[in-house]
Structures are given as C-alpha cells and as structure tokens.
Design an enzyme around this catalytic site. Structure first.
Site, PDB file in Angstrom:
ATOM      1  N   ASP A  26      -5.814  -1.560  -3.520  1.00  0.00           N
ATOM      2  CA  ASP A  26      -6.535  -2.524  -4.345  1.00  0.00           C
ATOM      3  C   ASP A  26      -6.661  -3.797  -3.528  1.00  0.00           C
ATOM      4  O   ASP A  26      -5.650  -4.285  -3.007  1.00  0.00           O
ATOM      5  CB  ASP A  26      -5.708  -2.775  -5.611  1.00  0.00           C
ATOM      6  CG  ASP A  26      -6.511  -3.469  -6.683  1.00  0.00           C
ATOM      7  OD1 ASP A  26      -7.435  -2.851  -7.192  1.00  0.00           O
ATOM      8  OD2 ASP A  26      -6.217  -4.627  -6.976  1.00  0.00           O
ATOM      9  N   ASP A  66      -8.089  -7.593  -3.861  1.00  0.00           N
ATOM     10  CA  ASP A  66      -8.649  -8.597  -4.778  1.00  0.00           C
ATOM     11  C   ASP A  66      -8.996  -9.880  -4.014  1.00  0.00           C
ATOM     12  O   ASP A  66      -8.200 -10.351  -3.192  1.00  0.00           O
ATOM     13  CB  ASP A  66      -7.616  -8.971  -5.860  1.00  0.00           C
ATOM     14  CG  ASP A  66      -7.420  -7.860  -6.898  1.00  0.00           C
ATOM     15  OD1 ASP A  66      -8.379  -7.121  -7.160  1.00  0.00           O
ATOM     16  OD2 ASP A  66      -6.309  -7.732  -7.421  1.00  0.00           O
ATOM     17  N   ARG A  68      -3.251   3.006  -8.316  1.00  0.00           N
ATOM     18  CA  ARG A  68      -4.329   3.067  -7.305  1.00  0.00           C
ATOM     19  C   ARG A  68      -3.670   3.079  -5.931  1.00  0.00           C
ATOM     20  O   ARG A  68      -2.622   2.432  -5.734  1.00  0.00           O
ATOM     21  CB  ARG A  68      -5.296   1.909  -7.456  1.00  0.00           C
ATOM     22  CG  ARG A  68      -4.777   0.521  -7.176  1.00  0.00           C
ATOM     23  CD  ARG A  68      -3.949  -0.113  -8.236  1.00  0.00           C
ATOM     24  NE  ARG A  68      -4.475  -0.049  -9.573  1.00  0.00           N
ATOM     25  CZ  ARG A  68      -5.332  -0.933 -10.081  1.00  0.00           C
ATOM     26  NH1 ARG A  68      -5.760  -1.911  -9.336  1.00  0.00           N
ATOM     27  NH2 ARG A  68      -5.734  -0.847 -11.326  1.00  0.00           N
ATOM     28  N   ARG A 109     -10.144   5.177  -2.478  1.00  0.00           N
ATOM     29  CA  ARG A 109      -9.826   4.607  -3.792  1.00  0.00           C
ATOM     30  C   ARG A 109     -10.704   5.297  -4.823  1.00  0.00           C
ATOM     31  O   ARG A 109     -11.924   5.327  -4.687  1.00  0.00           O
ATOM     32  CB  ARG A 109     -10.078   3.106  -3.815  1.00  0.00           C
ATOM     33  CG  ARG A 109     -10.145   2.477  -5.207  1.00  0.00           C
ATOM     34  CD  ARG A 109      -8.813   2.093  -5.717  1.00  0.00           C
ATOM     35  NE  ARG A 109      -8.843   1.638  -7.105  1.00  0.00           N
ATOM     36  CZ  ARG A 109      -8.832   0.364  -7.491  1.00  0.00           C
ATOM     37  NH1 ARG A 109      -8.820  -0.585  -6.588  1.00  0.00           N
ATOM     38  NH2 ARG A 109      -8.811   0.026  -8.767  1.00  0.00           N
TER      39      ARG A 109
HETATM   40  N1  LIG Z   1       3.015  -5.523  -9.825  1.00  0.00           N
HETATM   41  C1  LIG Z   1       1.700  -5.274  -9.948  1.00  0.00           C
HETATM   42  N2  LIG Z   1       1.194  -4.942 -11.152  1.00  0.00           N
HETATM   43  C2  LIG Z   1      -0.136  -4.690 -11.239  1.00  0.00           C
HETATM   44  N3  LIG Z   1      -0.899  -4.348 -12.328  1.00  0.00           N
HETATM   45  C3  LIG Z   1      -2.164  -4.207 -11.907  1.00  0.00           C
HETATM   46  S1  LIG Z   1      -3.470  -3.766 -12.897  1.00  0.00           S
HETATM   47  N4  LIG Z   1      -2.258  -4.436 -10.571  1.00  0.00           N
HETATM   48  C4  LIG Z   1      -3.476  -4.371  -9.770  1.00  0.00           C
HETATM   49  C5  LIG Z   1      -3.934  -5.787  -9.470  1.00  0.00           C
HETATM   50  O1  LIG Z   1      -5.304  -5.887  -9.314  1.00  0.00           O
HETATM   51  C6  LIG Z   1      -0.991  -4.746 -10.126  1.00  0.00           C
HETATM   52  C7  LIG Z   1      -0.439  -5.086  -8.866  1.00  0.00           C
HETATM   53  O2  LIG Z   1      -1.116  -5.171  -7.812  1.00  0.00           O
HETATM   54  N5  LIG Z   1       0.909  -5.337  -8.831  1.00  0.00           N
END
Ligand SMILES: Nc1nc2nc(S)n(CCO)c2c(=O)[nH]1
Length: 156
Positions: free
Chosen positions: A93, A95, A90, A81
């Site tokens: 990710d 979380d 990315r 990453r």
């Molecule tokens: N659909 C979608 N949109 C996102 N925008 C971000 S920033 N992220 C990263 C979330 O931490 C995402 C995601 O995981 N999925």
C-alpha cells in the site's frame, strides 16, 4: 517536502516494501531521499487481519500530485496489489501523505492525507523522516504524537 506512507500485511512484507521503494527510486522523475525504519503495527480499522509493517519515505519529484499518485498505483499493480475489500489485508500500500503545502480534495486524491494526524503507524515513521516539519495544522509529527496543545486522538 513530499512524503509517502508504505504498508504491507500480506506475504513477505519486508520484501514488498523494499521492492516498492526500489521501483519508486527507478522512476526517472523521482528521487527517494530518506527511508524510515520498518515498524510492526497493529491493524487500525479492520482489526481481524495480520499485523502491518509500515514505513515513510521522503522523495523529490518533478511529477505533479496526480501523476505521482498514478506512479504509486503503477508500482502497487507491478507488485501484484489486488484491491479486494477496502480496509482489508494488502501486500503493498503506497499512500501520498504530504506534497509540500499543497491542498487537494479531489475524488481520487486528498492532500494532506486526511488521516495522517490520527494514525500512529504513520506519525512514528514520519517523525523519523520529517520530525521538524509541520504536517497538520502547523504541528509536527512529534507534537501530534505527544498530543501537545490539542486533544486529537491518535489511534494505536
Ligand atoms: N497498522 C496499520 N493499520 C492499517 N489499516 C489500514 S486500512 N491500513 C492501510 C493504510 O492505508 C493500515 C496500515 O498501513 N497500518
């Protein structure tokens, strides 16, 4: 219940998410209990980027939240990453969404995840894994998705 959100929108997205789950499960102090299906989702935030694959997993761990965060960051780093723009694409990710009923508001970690209740890309897989667990202001993911009893805006 401890819930992690996984996302990827670069490279072999499915492989990256599978590898992240494998690496997390290989941690001695962590057990992966349940894994949601993978969902293809439109980017929220910066729209001009590839579609994401998202999933949610439930885990058991002896790690405290901050140590669990370190472990997640180590898995992201192990998978290459590179943190360029904050809201940009990315390859992986991870979380921290929920750590039992812990509340945390440190510079590095907010629990529950501050955007958990407004992100459909989190709520849909979360409902699959923890559909009956209150995750935000006493509401379950299913209730948040149907908007029962509140006007909270769920972003698609
Ligand atoms: N659909 C979608 N949109 C996102 N925008 C971000 S920033 N992220 C990263 C979330 O931490 C995402 C995601 O995981 N999925």
């Amino acid at each position: 219940m401890i819930l992690l959100g996984l996302g990827s929108n670069l490279g072999d997205r499915e492989q990256y998410i599978a590898a992240a789950v494998r690496l997390l499960a290989a941690c001695p102090s962590l057990t992966v209990c349940q894994t949601s299906a993978l969902y293809e989702t439109e980017p929220v935030g910066v729209k001009e980027q590839p579609a994401f694959l998202n999933a949610v997993i439930s885990i058991k761990t002896t790690l405290e939240p901050e140590a669990l965060l370190e472990q997640c960051l180590a898995v992201e780093a192990r998978l290459g990453r590179v943190r360029k723009e904050r809201w940009g694409p990315r390859n992986i990710d991870i979380d921290l969404l929920l750590y039992e009923n812990r509340i945390c508001n440190s510079p590095r970690l907010s629990l529950p995840h501050p955007r958990l209740a407004e992100r459909k890309f989190v709520l849909i897989p979360l409902a699959e894994v923890a559909g009956d667990i209150p995750v935000f202001e006493g509401k379950t993911a299913k209730e948040l998705l149907t908007g029962q009893g509140d006007d909270n805006k769920v972003t698609y």
